[in-house]
Design a protein around this motif. Structure first.
Motif, PDB file in Angstrom:
ATOM      1  N   UNK A 189       0.837  -1.201   0.000  1.00 26.88           N
ATOM      2  CA  UNK A 189       0.000   0.000   0.000  1.00 26.88           C
ATOM      3  C   UNK A 189       0.872   1.251   0.000  1.00 26.88           C
ATOM      4  N   UNK A 190       1.954   1.216   0.764  1.00 31.96           N
ATOM      5  CA  UNK A 190       2.856   2.366   0.805  1.00 31.96           C
ATOM      6  C   UNK A 190       3.568   2.542  -0.532  1.00 31.96           C
ATOM      7  N   UNK A 191       3.928   1.430  -1.161  1.00 33.50           N
ATOM      8  CA  UNK A 191       4.575   1.512  -2.472  1.00 33.50           C
ATOM      9  C   UNK A 191       3.645   2.155  -3.493  1.00 33.50           C
ATOM     10  N   UNK A 192       2.349   1.943  -3.312  1.00 33.35           N
ATOM     11  CA  UNK A 192       1.362   2.499  -4.237  1.00 33.35           C
ATOM     12  C   UNK A 192       0.938   3.918  -3.857  1.00 33.35           C
ATOM     13  N   UNK A 193       1.586   4.488  -2.837  1.00 25.42           N
ATOM     14  CA  UNK A 193       1.352   5.902  -2.566  1.00 25.42           C
ATOM     15  C   UNK A 193       0.534   6.230  -1.338  1.00 25.42           C
ATOM     16  N   UNK A 194       0.395   5.293  -0.405  1.00 20.83           N
ATOM     17  CA  UNK A 194      -0.378   5.557   0.809  1.00 20.83           C
ATOM     18  C   UNK A 194       0.535   5.556   2.039  1.00 20.83           C
ATOM     19  N   UNK A 195       0.113   6.274   3.059  1.00 18.57           N
ATOM     20  CA  UNK A 195       0.763   6.219   4.370  1.00 18.57           C
ATOM     21  C   UNK A 195      -0.195   5.513   5.317  1.00 18.57           C
ATOM     22  N   UNK A 196       0.300   4.505   6.034  1.00 21.44           N
ATOM     23  CA  UNK A 196      -0.545   3.727   6.945  1.00 21.44           C
ATOM     24  C   UNK A 196      -0.028   3.902   8.368  1.00 21.44           C
ATOM     25  N   UNK A 197      -0.847   4.524   9.210  1.00 27.94           N
ATOM     26  CA  UNK A 197      -0.521   4.705  10.622  1.00 27.94           C
ATOM     27  C   UNK A 197      -1.496   3.888  11.462  1.00 27.94           C
ATOM     28  N   UNK A 198      -1.054   3.475  12.635  1.00 23.65           N
ATOM     29  CA  UNK A 198      -1.921   2.672  13.499  1.00 23.65           C
ATOM     30  C   UNK A 198      -1.732   3.090  14.947  1.00 23.65           C
ATOM     31  N   UNK A 199      -2.813   3.017  15.700  1.00 24.18           N
ATOM     32  CA  UNK A 199      -2.772   3.308  17.127  1.00 24.18           C
ATOM     33  C   UNK A 199      -3.871   2.539  17.829  1.00 24.18           C
ATOM     34  N   UNK A 200      -3.852   2.559  19.143  1.00 24.76           N
ATOM     35  CA  UNK A 200      -4.848   1.834  19.935  1.00 24.76           C
ATOM     36  C   UNK A 200      -5.595   2.816  20.824  1.00 24.76           C
ATOM     37  N   UNK A 201      -6.911   2.755  20.756  1.00 24.63           N
ATOM     38  CA  UNK A 201      -7.759   3.612  21.581  1.00 24.63           C
ATOM     39  C   UNK A 201      -8.492   2.755  22.608  1.00 24.63           C
ATOM     40  N   UNK A 202      -8.356   3.111  23.864  1.00 21.74           N
ATOM     41  CA  UNK A 202      -9.107   2.427  24.914  1.00 21.74           C
ATOM     42  C   UNK A 202     -10.517   3.014  24.935  1.00 21.74           C
ATOM     43  N   UNK A 203     -11.497   2.159  24.710  1.00 21.10           N
ATOM     44  CA  UNK A 203     -12.882   2.616  24.583  1.00 21.10           C
ATOM     45  C   UNK A 203     -13.804   1.723  25.405  1.00 21.10           C
ATOM     46  N   UNK A 204     -13.770   1.844  26.725  1.00 21.04           N
ATOM     47  CA  UNK A 204     -14.605   0.989  27.586  1.00 21.04           C
ATOM     48  C   UNK A 204     -16.083   1.072  27.211  1.00 21.04           C
ATOM     49  N   UNK A 205     -16.739  -0.074  27.189  1.00 18.95           N
ATOM     50  CA  UNK A 205     -18.160  -0.164  26.885  1.00 18.95           C
ATOM     51  C   UNK A 205     -18.885  -0.713  28.115  1.00 18.95           C
ATOM     52  N   UNK A 206     -20.190  -0.566  28.163  1.00 18.39           N
ATOM     53  CA  UNK A 206     -20.939  -1.157  29.284  1.00 18.39           C
ATOM     54  C   UNK A 206     -20.634  -2.651  29.410  1.00 18.39           C
ATOM     55  N   UNK A 207     -20.187  -3.057  30.578  1.00 20.57           N
ATOM     56  CA  UNK A 207     -19.833  -4.451  30.878  1.00 20.57           C
ATOM     57  C   UNK A 207     -18.593  -4.932  30.126  1.00 20.57           C
ATOM     58  N   UNK A 208     -17.912  -4.025  29.406  1.00 19.98           N
ATOM     59  CA  UNK A 208     -16.683  -4.378  28.685  1.00 19.98           C
ATOM     60  C   UNK A 208     -15.621  -3.315  28.975  1.00 19.98           C
ATOM     61  N   UNK A 209     -15.091  -3.301  30.181  1.00 21.66           N
ATOM     62  CA  UNK A 209     -14.172  -2.230  30.587  1.00 21.66           C
ATOM     63  C   UNK A 209     -12.837  -2.238  29.852  1.00 21.66           C
ATOM     64  N   UNK A 210     -12.461  -3.378  29.252  1.00 22.12           N
ATOM     65  CA  UNK A 210     -11.161  -3.477  28.589  1.00 22.12           C
ATOM     66  C   UNK A 210     -11.253  -3.374  27.067  1.00 22.12           C
ATOM     67  N   UNK A 211     -12.378  -2.906  26.565  1.00 20.62           N
ATOM     68  CA  UNK A 211     -12.589  -2.827  25.121  1.00 20.62           C
ATOM     69  C   UNK A 211     -11.585  -1.863  24.489  1.00 20.62           C
ATOM     70  N   UNK A 212     -10.938  -2.311  23.408  1.00 17.73           N
ATOM     71  CA  UNK A 212      -9.961  -1.481  22.699  1.00 17.73           C
ATOM     72  C   UNK A 212     -10.272  -1.495  21.203  1.00 17.73           C
ATOM     73  N   UNK A 213      -9.980  -0.378  20.556  1.00 19.33           N
ATOM     74  CA  UNK A 213     -10.219  -0.236  19.120  1.00 19.33           C
ATOM     75  C   UNK A 213      -8.906   0.146  18.439  1.00 19.33           C
ATOM     76  N   UNK A 214      -8.547  -0.587  17.392  1.00 22.10           N
ATOM     77  CA  UNK A 214      -7.366  -0.239  16.600  1.00 22.10           C
ATOM     78  C   UNK A 214      -7.752   0.856  15.609  1.00 22.10           C
ATOM     79  N   UNK A 215      -7.050   1.970  15.668  1.00 24.19           N
ATOM     80  CA  UNK A 215      -7.308   3.094  14.776  1.00 24.19           C
ATOM     81  C   UNK A 215      -6.325   3.024  13.613  1.00 24.19           C
ATOM     82  N   UNK A 216      -6.846   2.893  12.399  1.00 21.96           N
ATOM     83  CA  UNK A 216      -6.009   2.848  11.199  1.00 21.96           C
ATOM     84  C   UNK A 216      -6.200   4.149  10.427  1.00 21.96           C
ATOM     85  N   UNK A 217      -5.145   4.923  10.324  1.00 20.06           N
ATOM     86  CA  UNK A 217      -5.189   6.180   9.576  1.00 20.06           C
ATOM     87  C   UNK A 217      -4.448   5.977   8.262  1.00 20.06           C
TER      88      UNK A 217
END
Length: 257
Positions: A189-217
């Motif tokens: 993807x980068x060779x074809x002209x894209x930049x790919x960044x990644x991070x982790x967001x802690x997003x607690x949900x009801x009854x799911x306190x450890x819920x995490x979401x991978x953010x792909x930019x």
């Protein structure tokens, strides 16, 4: 005109009438252009190149000086705004409305650290999340399949490696190969002209306190050359509410910084 003086003039502009269509103050345009350029990690010369205007024209705009409408349109389009955004008359928002809308937006933003997706660690942290949220501003449709494939790789890795353990601190061979396959996909993807960044967001949900979401930019290098230096994005917390999320879907509600 420096940033402090520009902000002082913007503050004084709130005294203007709010019942008559007027062009945005040049000081406000100066602030927006400088702010938008800085968010992209662009030099003045970079914006000038994308807008097809001279460096001195960009500098004049950022000093709060008047320039022609054609130049303003070129700069607006380069920064992702519509034609006329920097000069067309409109009913100004009152101070209370501006404050309310700004507070509503900022109160729901959370800063998430990101980095280029180039290491096994970055992949491991992403697949250990319970969901993926993709931000792809200005990415052409031609890359849809590439992005979908990357999300499928991550989704597959998340499920197939669930429950595996490390042996004496070493990762299982199958895990390493899967990580390499994912990184190969990112490299293409980068060779074809894209930049790919990644991070982790802690997003607690009801009854799911450890819920995490991978953010792909994911952004095009051509229109966002400064993305590779970006170390964080701002995510609207409302976009990761479990009842509203569609896993693997393409989202456009992350604000980069």
């Amino acid at each position: 005109m420096n940033a402090k003086k520009i902000l002082e003039k913007i503050a004084r502009s709130s005294e203007r009438r709010t019942d008559v269509p007027t062009p945005p103050p040049v000081e406000l345009v100066a602030f927006i252009v400088r702010w938008a350029r800085t968010l992209r990690n662009w030099k003045v010369s970079t914006l000038a190149d994308f807008a097809c205007v001279s460096i001195s024209t960009v500098e004049r705009v950022e000093r709060g000086e008047k320039v022609g409408e054609e130049a303003l349109d070129r700069i607006a389009l380069a920064l992702g705004y519509d034609k006329g955004a920097f000069y067309a008359p409109r009913i100004p928002l009152g101070p209370e409305q501006v404050a309310g809308e700004t507070l509503d937006t900022l109160a729901n933003l959370e800063e998430v650290s990101v980095a280029p997706m180039k290491t096994h660690r970055a992949v491991r942290e992403a697949i250990n999340c319970q969901a993926f949220l993709v931000h792809r501003p200005d990415v052409p449709d031609a890359y849809d399949q590439d992005i979908a494939n990357l999300v499928e790789w991550l989704d597959f890795a998340s499920f197939s490696l669930a429950g595996e353990f490390h042996l004496d601190g070493e990762e299982l061979p199958g895990r390493r190969k899967l990580y390499n396959d994912i990184l190969t996909s990112v490299a293409e993807m980068e060779r074809r002209g894209l930049t790919v960044l990644v991070g982790v967001m802690h997003a607690p949900q009801p009854n799911l306190p450890d819920w995490k979401v991978a953010i792909l930019s994911i952004t095009p290098k051509l229109t966002d050359p400064g993305a590779i230096k970006r170390d964080c994005v701002f995510v609207d917390r409302r976009s990761v509410v479990l009842s509203d999320m569609s896993f693997g879907d393409i989202s456009s509600i992350i604000r980069s910084s």
